[in-house]
Design an enzyme around this catalytic site. Sequence first.
Site, PDB file in Angstrom:
ATOM      1  CG  ASN A  81      -1.905  -1.157   1.230  1.00  0.00           C
ATOM      2  OD1 ASN A  81      -1.872  -1.985   2.124  1.00  0.00           O
ATOM      3  ND2 ASN A  81      -2.758  -1.233   0.210  1.00  0.00           N
ATOM      4  N   PRO A  89       1.290   6.755   0.637  1.00  0.00           N
ATOM      5  CG  PRO A  89       0.460   7.224   2.770  1.00  0.00           C
ATOM      6  CD  PRO A  89       1.375   7.761   1.720  1.00  0.00           C
ATOM      7  CB  CYS A  90      -2.677   3.087  -1.504  1.00  0.00           C
ATOM      8  SG  CYS A  90      -4.229   2.873  -2.378  1.00  0.00           S
ATOM      9  CB  VAL A  91      -4.835   5.911   3.322  1.00  0.00           C
ATOM     10  CG1 VAL A  91      -5.904   5.884   4.403  1.00  0.00           C
ATOM     11  CG2 VAL A  91      -3.537   5.279   3.830  1.00  0.00           C
ATOM     12  CG  HIS A 124      -8.247   0.023  -1.550  1.00  0.00           C
ATOM     13  ND1 HIS A 124      -9.014  -0.747  -0.703  1.00  0.00           N
ATOM     14  CD2 HIS A 124      -9.118   0.804  -2.245  1.00  0.00           C
ATOM     15  CE1 HIS A 124     -10.292  -0.455  -0.865  1.00  0.00           C
ATOM     16  NE2 HIS A 124     -10.388   0.487  -1.794  1.00  0.00           N
TER      17      HIS A 124
END
Length: 329
Positions: A81, A89-91, A124
């Site tokens: 992520n 970061p993939c949030v 994700h």
Amino acid sequence: MLSRPHLLIEKEIQKLKSTPPWGVNIEPVSDDSVFEWLAKISGLRDTIWEGGIFQIYIRFDEHFNIRPPEVYFQTIPFHPNVDMRTGRPCVDYLDNLDLWRPGFSLSMLLVSLQALLSNPNLNHAINNEAIEMMSLSPNTYRQMVLECVTASQRIEAGGSPQLEDTKVKFATIEHYPPAPRTASVKRPTKLSFDDYHMTWRSIATSKPTENADNPLLEALQNKPALQAVHMALPPEEVEEQMKNQKEEHKELMFGRFHNKLTFSQEQDAKLARLRRMQKIYLPTRRSSTPTEDIMLDPVAAGMDGREWEKEVDDLVSWSNNLDTATIDT
């Protein structure tokens, strides 16, 4: 007069420093701006990220807290992520403004990133190489993470991100070499019943009937080259092994069968039994002359085969009728 975002940022920083979560620390990038901060998060205990210290760059703007801040890992971990090149970061609530809420605090943001390290969101993922390695080779992924942790400790101590013999080149925000490429996941394909049945018939070791055909053996029968590849033995050795296996199987199932003895073999066996009977039931005699020694051996004495054979049979019959109780007394 200070702006509203300025006051909100100071409030968030003060709240974070007064009651800091475990393993979370934050300092301003410079004293001249309240909009740029450098946070540090530690890997959670009892996880593969334990011991790691990761720097996170946070930049607020004039729209805080209506919009989330920009967040980047400066020491970029090898993680599904986390973007390998930028460290972003993939949030979901950082990428989608509709999911961000003004009530989300800076402390919650950093704690969620800390938890994300050891609990990746595979739905994700942004680092495909990391997720493939995690799925196909968990041990390799674990080794990569451990080396990331070691590299982060060196960075924290002011050293170089990697050593000369380090397998993994640890990232900085300026440069990050690509991770080793792994094989792509092969998706299962559909198989018709006819193909399945043909394959099963070819490899099955049992037969529905004794005379059932085996397509694989039929295909190999007239092709010695394929036989050598499939069986790794010449046909003659295969036949010899099959013959030996059949003999061993019969012996295990039905016992060992002997062929009928010849006349000379029967004579030798009966003579051996006679000598054993003489030793058991007749008193030992010492002969004083060679003639007596010859008489003790019917064959040496020149006895006719029928004579000594009858003597053996009589002796066996006599021994079978002995009273064992009387003999013991």
